[in-house]
Design an enzyme around this catalytic site. Structure first.
Site, PDB file in Angstrom:
ATOM      1  N   MET A  30     -21.369 -22.521  20.347  1.00  0.00           N
ATOM      2  CA  MET A  30     -20.781 -22.181  18.893  1.00  0.00           C
ATOM      3  C   MET A  30     -21.514 -22.721  18.217  1.00  0.00           C
ATOM      4  O   MET A  30     -21.193 -22.466  16.973  1.00  0.00           O
ATOM      5  CB  MET A  30     -19.230 -21.241  18.837  1.00  0.00           C
ATOM      6  CG  MET A  30     -18.628 -20.185  19.484  1.00  0.00           C
ATOM      7  SD  MET A  30     -17.390 -19.251  18.757  1.00  0.00           S
ATOM      8  CE  MET A  30     -16.392 -21.085  18.956  1.00  0.00           C
ATOM      9  N   GLY A  31     -22.245 -23.607  17.759  1.00  0.00           N
ATOM     10  CA  GLY A  31     -23.059 -24.840  17.345  1.00  0.00           C
ATOM     11  C   GLY A  31     -21.806 -25.861  17.220  1.00  0.00           C
ATOM     12  O   GLY A  31     -20.421 -25.913  18.115  1.00  0.00           O
ATOM     13  N   HIS A  37     -21.939 -31.139  24.323  1.00  0.00           N
ATOM     14  CA  HIS A  37     -22.966 -29.641  23.767  1.00  0.00           C
ATOM     15  C   HIS A  37     -24.174 -30.402  24.506  1.00  0.00           C
ATOM     16  O   HIS A  37     -25.100 -29.563  25.555  1.00  0.00           O
ATOM     17  CB  HIS A  37     -23.248 -28.934  22.679  1.00  0.00           C
ATOM     18  CG  HIS A  37     -22.012 -28.589  21.935  1.00  0.00           C
ATOM     19  ND1 HIS A  37     -21.728 -29.158  21.264  1.00  0.00           N
ATOM     20  CD2 HIS A  37     -21.440 -27.707  22.916  1.00  0.00           C
ATOM     21  CE1 HIS A  37     -20.163 -28.067  20.726  1.00  0.00           C
ATOM     22  NE2 HIS A  37     -20.128 -26.984  21.633  1.00  0.00           N
ATOM     23  N   GLN A  62     -13.975 -13.609  19.464  1.00  0.00           N
ATOM     24  CA  GLN A  62     -12.737 -14.748  20.248  1.00  0.00           C
ATOM     25  C   GLN A  62     -11.968 -15.546  18.974  1.00  0.00           C
ATOM     26  O   GLN A  62     -10.826 -15.583  19.457  1.00  0.00           O
ATOM     27  CB  GLN A  62     -14.043 -15.250  20.600  1.00  0.00           C
ATOM     28  CG  GLN A  62     -14.196 -16.192  20.566  1.00  0.00           C
ATOM     29  CD  GLN A  62     -15.299 -16.890  21.109  1.00  0.00           C
ATOM     30  OE1 GLN A  62     -16.138 -16.652  21.586  1.00  0.00           O
ATOM     31  NE2 GLN A  62     -14.700 -18.520  21.741  1.00  0.00           N
ATOM     32  N   GLY A 148     -18.922 -26.153  29.489  1.00  0.00           N
ATOM     33  CA  GLY A 148     -18.003 -27.283  29.673  1.00  0.00           C
ATOM     34  C   GLY A 148     -16.164 -26.894  30.263  1.00  0.00           C
ATOM     35  O   GLY A 148     -15.962 -26.144  30.334  1.00  0.00           O
ATOM     36  N   LYS A 150     -14.488 -28.207  29.828  1.00  0.00           N
ATOM     37  CA  LYS A 150     -12.680 -28.368  28.696  1.00  0.00           C
ATOM     38  C   LYS A 150     -12.076 -27.531  28.057  1.00  0.00           C
ATOM     39  O   LYS A 150     -11.108 -27.581  28.572  1.00  0.00           O
ATOM     40  CB  LYS A 150     -13.128 -29.091  26.997  1.00  0.00           C
ATOM     41  CG  LYS A 150     -12.117 -29.419  26.077  1.00  0.00           C
ATOM     42  CD  LYS A 150     -12.617 -30.161  25.262  1.00  0.00           C
ATOM     43  CE  LYS A 150     -13.085 -29.700  24.049  1.00  0.00           C
ATOM     44  NZ  LYS A 150     -12.855 -28.343  23.464  1.00  0.00           N
ATOM     45  N   SER A 186     -14.885 -32.381  20.485  1.00  0.00           N
ATOM     46  CA  SER A 186     -14.980 -30.811  20.823  1.00  0.00           C
ATOM     47  C   SER A 186     -15.283 -30.998  19.152  1.00  0.00           C
ATOM     48  O   SER A 186     -15.528 -31.554  18.196  1.00  0.00           O
ATOM     49  CB  SER A 186     -13.630 -30.914  20.310  1.00  0.00           C
ATOM     50  OG  SER A 186     -12.865 -28.978  19.552  1.00  0.00           O
ATOM     51  N   SER A 187     -15.742 -29.525  18.788  1.00  0.00           N
ATOM     52  CA  SER A 187     -16.313 -29.523  17.868  1.00  0.00           C
ATOM     53  C   SER A 187     -15.550 -29.302  16.553  1.00  0.00           C
ATOM     54  O   SER A 187     -15.285 -29.899  15.298  1.00  0.00           O
ATOM     55  CB  SER A 187     -17.312 -28.323  17.252  1.00  0.00           C
ATOM     56  OG  SER A 187     -18.266 -27.879  18.780  1.00  0.00           O
TER      57      SER A 187
END
Ligand code: PAF
Length: 278
Positions: A30-31, A37, A62, A148, A150, A186-187
């Protein structure tokens, strides 16, 4: 690196790669890309994909109505630069109507796996993930796809849907990338204040503590869950769950080995982490 926006462009690039004899790897994202990533792209190559496609698409289906879809970090230029640095071959930046054609009404849903853990608080989340990942797999048609660990529940959902729908793709789970102090990348870490960032270390500490307790002879999953919850609560975070589960069904584990998972909120930021418990 090619940057493409349409289904026809991705398919043409993948067709050319196959004609050249390359195995095709796929990394859906999701960028707001971070080193975690980028390690997925490298892993795709290590697994034999000479040609790697990365999608960057913030998937609206989502996110729940009160979640961070609008605020989710977006940085297309920065993402493209990072993907160039790891020699991704194609970046697919679709818009919403490319993924969900006007009038789209088809959903992919799973019965049981989404009814655990993150799915309890986010009832629509895994249906949205399953739907978009199925669509993306059909667009790219990769030989292998990397996700991932995670998002462990997501990884299990994807493994299950690929098996159940006979999708011709190998799913590769990638180890969790961590900051040097142990915080899972994490983003959403970008949302944390300096104080929350410090307290967020409770997640990885709780998981390490559970493994240390198991090594010291604590084998009761409920006791390990209580210990993980106590560590997370001591950080002042709001604990959504601290669970020890069967990795395949995500039902509460009755013995070890198992998977330990935690989800904790700091302010408006919800963080997750997990580890194998041996
Ligand atoms: O893990 C993510 O970034 C997303 O859930 C995914 C798999 C790209 C689907 O939108």
């Amino acid at each position: 690196m090619q940057i493409v926006r349409t289904v026809a462009e991705v398919r043409a690039a993948v067709r050319a790669a196959r004609a050249a004899g390359h195995r095709v790897g796929f990394v859906p994202t999701m960028g707001a890309l971070h080193d975690g990533h980028l390690s997925l792209v490298t892993l795709a190559r290590d697994q034999g994909a000479a040609f790697v496609v990365v999608s960057v698409f913030v998937n609206p289906t989502q996110f729940g109505p009160n979640e961070d879809f609008a605020a989710y970090p977006r940085d297309l230029d920065g993402d493209a630069d990072k993907l160039r640095s790891v020699r991704a071959d194609v970046v697919f930046f679709p818009d919403v109507e490319t993924i969900y054609p006007r009038g789209a009404e088809t959903r992919v849903s799973l019965d049981a796996l989404p009814k655990h853990l993150c799915g309890l608080d986010r009832p629509h989340h895994f249906g949205g993930v399953a739907t978009v990942v199925t669509g993306l797999m059909n667009i790219v048609q990769p030989d292998l796809a990397v996700f991932g660990e995670k998002d462990f529940q997501q990884l299990q959902v994807i493994r299950r849907l690929v098996r159940d729908l006979h999708l011709p793709v190998e799913i590769v789970g990638a180890p969790i990338a961590r900051e040097t102090d142990g915080l899972a990348m994490s983003s959403r870490n970008a949302y944390l204040s300096p104080d929350e960032r410090r307290r967020a270390l409770a997640l990885s500490k709780a998981l390490a503590g559970a493994q240390a307790a198991a090594d010291a002879g604590v084998r009761d999953p409920r006791q390990l869950e209580a210990a993980m919850r106590a560590v997370c609560e001591a950080s002042g975070g709001q604990v959504d769950y601290a669970a020890v589960v069967d990795p395949d069904t995500l039902d509460p584990a009755t013995s070890l080995p198992a998977r330990a998972l935690v989800a904790v909120r700091f302010g408006r930021t919800r963080l997750i982490d997990n580890a194998a418990l041996s």
